[in-house]
Design a protein around this motif. Structure first.
Motif, PDB file in Angstrom:
ATOM      1  N   TYR A   1      64.850  22.542  40.924  1.00 10.22           N
ATOM      2  CA  TYR A   1      65.097  21.584  42.011  1.00 10.22           C
ATOM      3  C   TYR A   1      66.401  20.827  41.773  1.00 10.22           C
ATOM      4  O   TYR A   1      67.216  20.673  42.690  1.00 10.22           O
ATOM      5  CB  TYR A   1      63.928  20.616  42.126  1.00 10.22           C
TER       6      TYR A   1
ATOM      7  N   LEU B   1      69.860  20.750  44.074  1.00  3.78           N
ATOM      8  CA  LEU B   1      70.531  19.517  44.525  1.00  3.78           C
ATOM      9  C   LEU B   1      71.969  19.471  44.018  1.00  3.78           C
ATOM     10  O   LEU B   1      72.895  19.091  44.754  1.00  3.78           O
ATOM     11  CB  LEU B   1      69.769  18.292  44.033  1.00  3.78           C
TER      12      LEU B   1
ATOM     13  N   GLU C   1      74.211  21.709  45.997  1.00  3.64           N
ATOM     14  CA  GLU C   1      74.528  21.100  47.302  1.00  3.64           C
ATOM     15  C   GLU C   1      75.734  20.178  47.185  1.00  3.64           C
ATOM     16  O   GLU C   1      76.635  20.188  48.039  1.00  3.64           O
ATOM     17  CB  GLU C   1      73.324  20.315  47.825  1.00  3.64           C
TER      18      GLU C   1
ATOM     19  N   ASN D   1      73.481  13.379  56.124  1.00  5.93           N
ATOM     20  CA  ASN D   1      72.252  14.054  55.664  1.00  5.93           C
ATOM     21  C   ASN D   1      72.026  13.843  54.159  1.00  5.93           C
ATOM     22  O   ASN D   1      70.895  13.610  53.712  1.00  5.93           O
ATOM     23  CB  ASN D   1      72.321  15.546  55.981  1.00  5.93           C
ATOM     24  N   LEU D   2      73.105  13.943  53.382  1.00  7.43           N
ATOM     25  CA  LEU D   2      72.989  13.739  51.931  1.00  7.43           C
ATOM     26  C   LEU D   2      72.596  12.295  51.611  1.00  7.43           C
ATOM     27  O   LEU D   2      71.788  12.039  50.714  1.00  7.43           O
ATOM     28  CB  LEU D   2      74.309  14.095  51.242  1.00  7.43           C
TER      29      LEU D   2
ATOM     30  N   LYS E   1      70.894  10.256  53.548  1.00 12.91           N
ATOM     31  CA  LYS E   1      69.492  10.076  53.915  1.00 12.91           C
ATOM     32  C   LYS E   1      68.569  10.728  52.896  1.00 12.91           C
ATOM     33  O   LYS E   1      67.543  10.163  52.507  1.00 12.91           O
ATOM     34  CB  LYS E   1      69.257  10.669  55.309  1.00 12.91           C
ATOM     35  N   LYS E   2      68.952  11.903  52.430  1.00  9.96           N
ATOM     36  CA  LYS E   2      68.129  12.658  51.476  1.00  9.96           C
ATOM     37  C   LYS E   2      67.975  11.903  50.171  1.00  9.96           C
ATOM     38  O   LYS E   2      66.909  11.924  49.533  1.00  9.96           O
ATOM     39  CB  LYS E   2      68.784  14.023  51.241  1.00  9.96           C
ATOM     40  N   HIS E   3      69.051  11.228  49.757  1.00 11.29           N
ATOM     41  CA  HIS E   3      69.028  10.540  48.461  1.00 11.29           C
ATOM     42  C   HIS E   3      68.880   9.023  48.592  1.00 11.29           C
ATOM     43  O   HIS E   3      69.033   8.302  47.608  1.00 11.29           O
ATOM     44  CB  HIS E   3      70.301  10.873  47.670  1.00 11.29           C
ATOM     45  N   SER E   4      68.622   8.579  49.851  1.00  6.98           N
ATOM     46  CA  SER E   4      68.343   7.158  50.115  1.00  6.98           C
ATOM     47  C   SER E   4      69.467   6.236  49.630  1.00  6.98           C
ATOM     48  O   SER E   4      69.240   5.244  48.931  1.00  6.98           O
ATOM     49  CB  SER E   4      67.014   6.750  49.468  1.00  6.98           C
TER      50      SER E   4
END
Length: 550
Positions: free
Chosen positions: A188, A192, A195, A308-309, A311-314
């Motif tokens: 995982y 990440l 990406e 998007n990145l 949001k994904k990683h807050s």
């Protein structure tokens, strides 16, 4: 060694102050006279817990003070560890207050009871029939063998190596646990990380993209206003440039007539220069404005990737994303390099283990060499003490594990009777036999290592005649190398002391008290004669006492 003891307001003692010297010191006295009180006082000053029952007069505090000559005991490091001042003549004081609280001091430094307990084993060793059970303790048995084997330096070296070994093993375990945990998340984290690698983010990029997209989304409005601004500036009839040029000419014509006209002319010239520069930039900006729908799409796609990145990683910024990228890089690298780290750690452990095994082997060799000597000396001494059939079976067996003092298991067995089976000391030896075994062991130890002051509390109970003479001789020999204090009821032992103290009862103001005094030569004769014949001392008892004292 113990050099001085003073007791104030303890049990039956009002006030007592007595000096001790090296060699064998004898303490005698009638039953109940207070010999046990002395041991109790020493126990208090060495850290035993106390209560108000310790006070003779409950309105006054109890003070017990003991002075020790500690030079030669190599205690400097212990004093430093305990954070107390080292003095060659160390004074330990214990006070019990009427409130029930107690205070302790070492060289006038306040300490807690744990400090006294730590010092106790280095300064005082009290033995009675009830305290011989340590003979069955494997650690004590090892200490005896290692004393004869002169293993102290080797064991110190081994312990340093074992500490390092255990530390490396713990580090390896942590590394393996972290690697195992990291492996579970590796795929995982790698996804990440990839990406981020593909995104190729740059700090400050988001602000530039948003600004550029805003500009392109408002291109028509920008184009219109830029064109109108240019027209206002460069129109042949009403353009700002032409109007400023005319204004400049008017003021230049009159600038020579007055200072203020000249200043106004110069200011208009400056404005004209600035306007010309602005017009130039407006022309460039107007030429650069070009509507490109493909570019807008590209900018939107890039910004959407960033959003998007985030949001994904807050997170809310590219700077925070870059921090996460770096963290993922470390996690991925840690897993990918963990094998090498584990291999290096294992190599370190192997090297330390090799050296540890070498030292352990030397310790074992020394022990195997010392064991026959210990068995022989113990059996000889016990034979002298009335146990002619006493036998020891001391076996040293290798251990697969690293133990605290080497790689040996010890089996220490005993048989008191001829043809008898060997068994554990505590199971097959009586109290009297254990006392004589302990005395023999302490005698052997006193010839090999520096021991603290030993106090024997009536360990001669149940023996008489020739055996008591042998016990006395052993104690006398021990006194040649160290300080020995023995509480005894046997005249044969009492006569062998370098100095002799008597505990006796008295009466002060109708209250029973205990006292201790050192006897003169004449008083010793009387004391030993009384031990031989009782209160009614006969001439033969006096003669016998003189013969014993010789």
């Amino acid at each position: 060694m113990l050099t001085h003891l003073s007791i104030h307001n303890y049990a039956l003692i009002n006030q007592l102050s007595i000096d001790f010297t090296k060699g064998l010191s004898i303490i005698t006295g009638e039953t109940g006279a207070g010999k046990s009180i002395l041991l109790g006082a020493l126990g208090l000053v060495m850290g035993n817990r106390a209560d108000l029952s310790s006070l003779k007069n409950t309105d006054k505090k109890c003070i017990i003070e003991a002075q020790f000559a500690v030079d030669g005991y190599a205690l400097q490091s212990l004093f430093e560890k305990l954070d107390i001042d080292y003095e060659a003549e160390t004074i330990i004081r214990r006070e019990i207050l009427p409130s029930g609280k107690s205070r302790a001091f070492v060289n006038d430094t306040p300490v807690n009871l744990s400090v006294l307990t730590a010092l106790k084993s280095k300064l005082i060793d009290i033995h009675s029939q009830h305290q011989t059970m340590q003979l069955s303790d494997v650690a004590f048995q090892f200490s005896v063998i290692d004393a004869l084997a002169k293993n102290k330096a080797k064991i110190d070296s081994y312990k340093r190596g074992l500490k390092k070994y255990n530390s490396l093993v713990r580090e390896l375990k942590i590394l393996q646990e972290e690697t195992e945990k990291s492996n579970e998340q590796y795929e995982y984290n790698l996804h990440l990380f990839n990406e981020f690698e593909e995104a190729k983010l740059e700090d400050g990029e988001q602000e530039k993209l948003e600004e550029k997209l805003d500009k392109l989304n408002n291109i028509e409005d920008i184009k219109l206003n830029l064109s109108e601004a240019l027209q206002i500036s460069i129109n042949d009839e009403i353009g700002l440039q032409n109007l400023l040029h005319s204004l400049e000419n008017n003021l230049q014509k009159i600038s020579s007539y007055a200072k203020n006209y000249e200043e106004l002319s110069n200011r208009i010239s400056s404005i004209k220069i600035e306007l010309d520069d602005i017009v130039s930039e407006l022309e460039n900006a107007n030429e650069e404005v070009d509507f490109n729908p493909n570019e807008i799409e590209e900018l939107n796609d890039r910004l959407q990737l960033i959003y998007n990145l985030q949001k994904k990683h807050s997170v809310d910024s590219i700077k925070e994303l870059l921090v996460i990228h770096e963290s993922l890089s470390e996690k991925v690298a840690q897993v990918e390099g963990a094998g090498d780290l584990i291999e290096v750690k294992n190599a370190e452990i192997k090297q330390v283990a090799i050296k540890l095994d070498e030292v352990a082997a030397m310790i074992t060799k020394s022990r195997n060499k010392a064991i026959p000597k210990l068995q022989k000396e113990l059996e000889y001494l016990l034979s002298e003490l009335g146990m002619p059939n006493a036998r020891f079976s001391i076996e040293l067996n290798p251990s697969e594990n690293y133990l605290t003092n080497g790689k040996d298991n010890l089996l220490f067995l005993f048989s008191a009777n001829k043809g008898g089976n060997f068994g554990e000391l505590k199971k097959v030896a009586s109290g009297g036999e254990l006392s004589r075994i302990m005395l023999s062991i302490k005698k052997i130890l006193s010839e090999n290592i520096q021991l603290p002051t030993i106090i024997f509390d009536e360990i001669d109970t149940g023996v008489s005649g020739e055996v008591s003479n042998k016990i006395a001789k052993i104690m006398q020999d021990m006194g040649m190398n160290m300080q020995v204090i023995t509480i005894t009821h046997l005249p044969q032992i009492a006569s062998k002391g370098t100095q002799h103290y008597k505990v006796y009862k008295g009466e002060e103001e109708g209250v029973t008290t205990s006292n201790l005094k050192q006897l003169s030569n004449e008083e010793r004769i009387v004391e030993i004669a009384e031990m031989l014949s009782g209160k009614e001392i006969s001439e033969s008892a006096l003669t016998h006492a003189k013969e014993l004292l010789n």
